[in-house]
Write an enzyme that holds these catalytic residues in place. Structure first.
Site, PDB file in Angstrom:
ATOM      1  N   HIS A 152      -3.448   7.031   2.411  1.00 20.12           N
ATOM      2  CA  HIS A 152      -3.801   5.731   1.842  1.00 20.12           C
ATOM      3  C   HIS A 152      -5.157   5.311   2.417  1.00 20.12           C
ATOM      4  O   HIS A 152      -5.371   5.334   3.636  1.00 20.12           O
ATOM      5  CB  HIS A 152      -2.721   4.694   2.195  1.00 20.12           C
ATOM      6  CG  HIS A 152      -3.173   3.297   1.976  1.00 20.12           C
ATOM      7  ND1 HIS A 152      -3.717   2.882   0.789  1.00 20.12           N
ATOM      8  CD2 HIS A 152      -3.205   2.214   2.809  1.00 20.12           C
ATOM      9  CE1 HIS A 152      -4.057   1.611   0.890  1.00 20.12           C
ATOM     10  NE2 HIS A 152      -3.759   1.184   2.100  1.00 20.12           N
ATOM     11  N   CYS A 202       0.815  -1.223   0.000  1.00 24.22           N
ATOM     12  CA  CYS A 202       0.000   0.000   0.000  1.00 24.22           C
ATOM     13  C   CYS A 202       0.844   1.266   0.000  1.00 24.22           C
ATOM     14  O   CYS A 202       0.315   2.364  -0.194  1.00 24.22           O
ATOM     15  CB  CYS A 202      -0.938  -0.007   1.193  1.00 24.22           C
ATOM     16  SG  CYS A 202      -2.054  -1.402   1.143  1.00 24.22           S
ATOM     17  N   ASN A 212     -10.056  -0.776   0.413  1.00 21.77           N
ATOM     18  CA  ASN A 212      -8.619  -0.528   0.373  1.00 21.77           C
ATOM     19  C   ASN A 212      -8.075  -1.060  -0.959  1.00 21.77           C
ATOM     20  O   ASN A 212      -7.997  -2.269  -1.156  1.00 21.77           O
ATOM     21  CB  ASN A 212      -7.971  -1.249   1.564  1.00 21.77           C
ATOM     22  CG  ASN A 212      -6.461  -1.135   1.581  1.00 21.77           C
ATOM     23  OD1 ASN A 212      -5.846  -0.737   0.606  1.00 21.77           O
ATOM     24  ND2 ASN A 212      -5.866  -1.509   2.707  1.00 21.77           N
TER      25      ASN A 212
HETATM   26  N1  ACO Z   1     -17.101  -9.351  10.902  1.00 18.56           N
HETATM   27  C1  ACO Z   1     -17.486  -9.578  12.181  1.00 18.56           C
HETATM   28  N2  ACO Z   1     -16.612  -9.803  13.172  1.00 18.56           N
HETATM   29  C2  ACO Z   1     -15.314  -9.783  12.878  1.00 18.56           C
HETATM   30  C3  ACO Z   1     -14.828  -9.552  11.574  1.00 18.56           C
HETATM   31  C4  ACO Z   1     -15.791  -9.338  10.563  1.00 18.56           C
HETATM   32  N3  ACO Z   1     -15.452  -9.096   9.281  1.00 18.56           N
HETATM   33  N4  ACO Z   1     -13.491  -9.579  11.581  1.00 18.56           N
HETATM   34  C5  ACO Z   1     -13.115  -9.827  12.849  1.00 18.56           C
HETATM   35  N5  ACO Z   1     -14.222  -9.959  13.632  1.00 18.56           N
HETATM   36  C6  ACO Z   1     -14.283 -10.225  15.059  1.00 18.56           C
HETATM   37  C7  ACO Z   1     -13.034 -10.853  15.598  1.00 18.56           C
HETATM   38  O1  ACO Z   1     -13.052 -12.243  15.408  1.00 18.56           O
HETATM   39  C8  ACO Z   1     -13.097 -10.466  17.057  1.00 18.56           C
HETATM   40  O2  ACO Z   1     -13.958 -11.326  17.709  1.00 18.56           O
HETATM   41  P1  ACO Z   1     -13.588 -11.840  19.218  1.00 18.56           P
HETATM   42  O3  ACO Z   1     -13.571 -10.590  20.044  1.00 18.56           O
HETATM   43  O4  ACO Z   1     -14.699 -12.770  19.515  1.00 18.56           O
HETATM   44  O5  ACO Z   1     -12.236 -12.477  19.090  1.00 18.56           O
HETATM   45  C9  ACO Z   1     -13.764  -9.066  17.033  1.00 18.56           C
HETATM   46  O6  ACO Z   1     -14.429  -8.981  15.763  1.00 18.56           O
HETATM   47  C10 ACO Z   1     -12.786  -7.958  17.156  1.00 18.56           C
HETATM   48  O7  ACO Z   1     -11.698  -8.214  16.289  1.00 18.56           O
HETATM   49  P2  ACO Z   1     -10.511  -7.203  16.104  1.00 18.56           P
HETATM   50  O8  ACO Z   1      -9.515  -7.774  15.139  1.00 18.56           O
HETATM   51  O9  ACO Z   1     -10.033  -6.740  17.430  1.00 18.56           O
HETATM   52  O10 ACO Z   1     -11.302  -5.989  15.420  1.00 18.56           O
HETATM   53  P3  ACO Z   1     -10.782  -4.537  15.188  1.00 18.56           P
HETATM   54  O11 ACO Z   1     -11.612  -3.567  15.887  1.00 18.56           O
HETATM   55  O12 ACO Z   1      -9.291  -4.439  15.367  1.00 18.56           O
HETATM   56  O13 ACO Z   1     -11.082  -4.349  13.643  1.00 18.56           O
HETATM   57  C11 ACO Z   1      -9.859  -4.380  11.581  1.00 18.56           C
HETATM   58  C12 ACO Z   1     -10.492  -5.220  12.690  1.00 18.56           C
HETATM   59  C13 ACO Z   1     -10.960  -3.610  10.878  1.00 18.56           C
HETATM   60  C14 ACO Z   1      -9.186  -5.333  10.598  1.00 18.56           C
HETATM   61  C15 ACO Z   1      -8.832  -3.404  12.199  1.00 18.56           C
HETATM   62  O14 ACO Z   1      -7.938  -4.098  13.028  1.00 18.56           O
HETATM   63  C16 ACO Z   1      -8.053  -2.656  11.181  1.00 18.56           C
HETATM   64  O15 ACO Z   1      -8.586  -1.807  10.499  1.00 18.56           O
HETATM   65  N6  ACO Z   1      -6.759  -2.945  11.039  1.00 18.56           N
HETATM   66  C17 ACO Z   1      -5.945  -2.355   9.993  1.00 18.56           C
HETATM   67  C18 ACO Z   1      -6.132  -3.169   8.755  1.00 18.56           C
HETATM   68  C19 ACO Z   1      -5.602  -2.521   7.515  1.00 18.56           C
HETATM   69  O16 ACO Z   1      -5.879  -1.377   7.230  1.00 18.56           O
HETATM   70  N7  ACO Z   1      -4.851  -3.313   6.735  1.00 18.56           N
HETATM   71  C20 ACO Z   1      -4.366  -2.923   5.466  1.00 18.56           C
HETATM   72  C21 ACO Z   1      -3.079  -2.171   5.580  1.00 18.56           C
HETATM   73  S1  ACO Z   1      -2.531  -1.599   4.063  1.00 18.56           S
HETATM   74  C22 ACO Z   1      -1.649  -2.798   3.171  1.00 18.56           C
HETATM   75  O17 ACO Z   1      -0.454  -2.795   3.115  1.00 18.56           O
HETATM   76  C23 ACO Z   1      -2.355  -3.866   2.390  1.00 18.56           C
END
Ligand code: ACO
Length: 351
Positions: A248, A107, A278
């Site tokens: 980004h 990214c 994304n």
């Molecule tokens: N739908 C429903 N529940 C979900 C989902 C989903 N799609 N995904 C995860 N959960 C659950 C998890 O299993 C977890 O459940 P648990 O508490 O029973 O274990 C709960 O939701 C919370 O999970 P977290 O991972 O803590 O959720 P978080 O609030 O951190 O959100 C997210 C997840 C959106 C992925 C966030 O961490 C984030 O935005 N991270 C950055 C990701 C990103 O931008 N990546 C790309 C970078 S750029 C590149 O180089 C490609």
């Protein structure tokens, strides 16, 4: 001079549709990411097809002909060809005099490519450079992994750069933290093939994207505000001089947290990830193109562009924008009817 263009595939995948594939919901995805929809490339199209569209869209907004391009840099982490796809784009757009190569920095690929291009322009090595950010991560995501499949979409964006005096790329900074590389990877698979007792080879192949979402979130929201501040300090500027923050397009919560940490007004944060998700290396030119076409970004505006992602890599660039409008007058000579003219208005940026 710079013109920006983009291309997105036709196929939409809504949160609603995803909730039929994995255990998720529109409410969860919207609240955690701000994403409502993403676009994915059809089965009969390639990354090069999409990148060529974006390149042609960009060229149509400038007066530079394909054969005048000296260099093409393709930022991608999902090339059709592991040896690089920039050469195919060079051929398809008719940039017969251009050198061409790929850059892989996930990214951050577009920011990295912009900085590489700027070095060639600043040293007067090349005059006209086309940089393209294109990714089709839909092909590398596990569609049964709800942690990742909700995030990504496919797109391509491009920017045509020409050296200018004064230089309107005012400053930049790039960083990498390889120690946390494991937080976001698209790893090679290791299939061993034993031919003889003393000859075993590893057969290449790739797995799906694997991500530690929480760690990536922490990394982006802690490092990106710092690099923006540091880049501005480097060129004796302060945040109040900045008109737009173009980050980004990873996740609305990440973008908002970065802006809030900097004390930057949220209404000056440009975003379109709701519709596209994304789009990795394509996200910056895609969102810039829209903002220029929508007349948001105006001449003399100062923009901070920042990319972040796998590697882990991140970077920021400060630019002063000059906008101009290219008006194309087309003459139509139609049989059995009067001759007519039509006008096409293309907005263009000049750094
Ligand atoms: N739908 C429903 N529940 C979900 C989902 C989903 N799609 N995904 C995860 N959960 C659950 C998890 O299993 C977890 O459940 P648990 O508490 O029973 O274990 C709960 O939701 C919370 O999970 P977290 O991972 O803590 O959720 P978080 O609030 O951190 O959100 C997210 C997840 C959106 C992925 C966030 O961490 C984030 O935005 N991270 C950055 C990701 C990103 O931008 N990546 C790309 C970078 S750029 C590149 O180089 C490609």
């Amino acid at each position: 001079m710079v013109s920006v263009g983009s291309a997105v595939p036709d196929i939409n995948v809504s949160n609603q549709q995803l909730s039929q594939l994995v255990d998720t919901s529109d409410e969860w995805i919207t609240a955690r990411t701000g994403i409502k929809n993403r676009k994915i490339l059809g089965t009969n199209q390639s990354l090069v097809d999409l990148a060529v569209k974006a390149a042609e869209n960009t060229l149509s907004k400038s007066s530079i002909k394909p054969e005048e391009i000296d260099l093409i840099i393709l930022a991608t982490s999902s090339a059709d060809d592991l040896f690089g796809s920039a050469g195919q784009i060079q051929k398809r757009i008719g940039a017969s005099n251009a050198a061409a190569f790929d850059v892989t920095a996930a990214c951050s690929g577009f920011i990295v490519s912009l900085i590489i291009a700027h070095q060639f322009l600043a040293t007067r090595t090349y005059n006209n450079i086309l940089i393209i950010g294109a990714d089709v991560l839909s092909r590398w995501v596990n569609w049964l992994d709800r942690n990742t499949c909700i995030l990504f979409g496919d797109a391509a964006g491009a920017m045509l750069l020409k050296s200018s005096s004064p230089d309107n790329l005012l400053g930049f900074k790039l960083k990498t933290n390889g120690k946390n590389n494991h937080d976001l990877v698209l790893p090679q698979t290791s299939k061993y093939k034993k031919f003889t007792s003393d000859l075993t080879i590893v057969q290449g192949g790739y797995n799906y994207i694997s991500m530690n979402g929480r760690e990536v979130y922490k990394f982006a929201t802690s490092e990106v505000p710092k690099i923006i501040q540091n880049t501005l300090e480097l060129i004796d500027m302060v945040l109040t001089q900045v008109d737009w923050l173009v980050l980004h397009q990873a996740n609305k919560r990440i973008l908002k947290t970065i802006a809030d940490k900097l004390g930057f007004p949220n209404d000056k944060l440009i975003s379109n990830l709701e519709l596209y998700g994304n789009t990795s290396a394509a996200s910056l030119p895609l969102v810039l193109d829209e903002a220029i076409q929508d007349n948001k970004i105006k001449t003399n505006d100062i923009i901070v562009l920042a990319g972040f992602g796998a590697g882990l890599t991140w970077g920021a660039v400060v630019v002063r924008v000059r906008c101009s409008t290219k008006i194309i007058i087309k003459f139509h000579s139609l049989e059995n009817s009067n001759n007519s003219y039509s006008f096409e208005v293309n907005k263009t940026m000049i750094f």
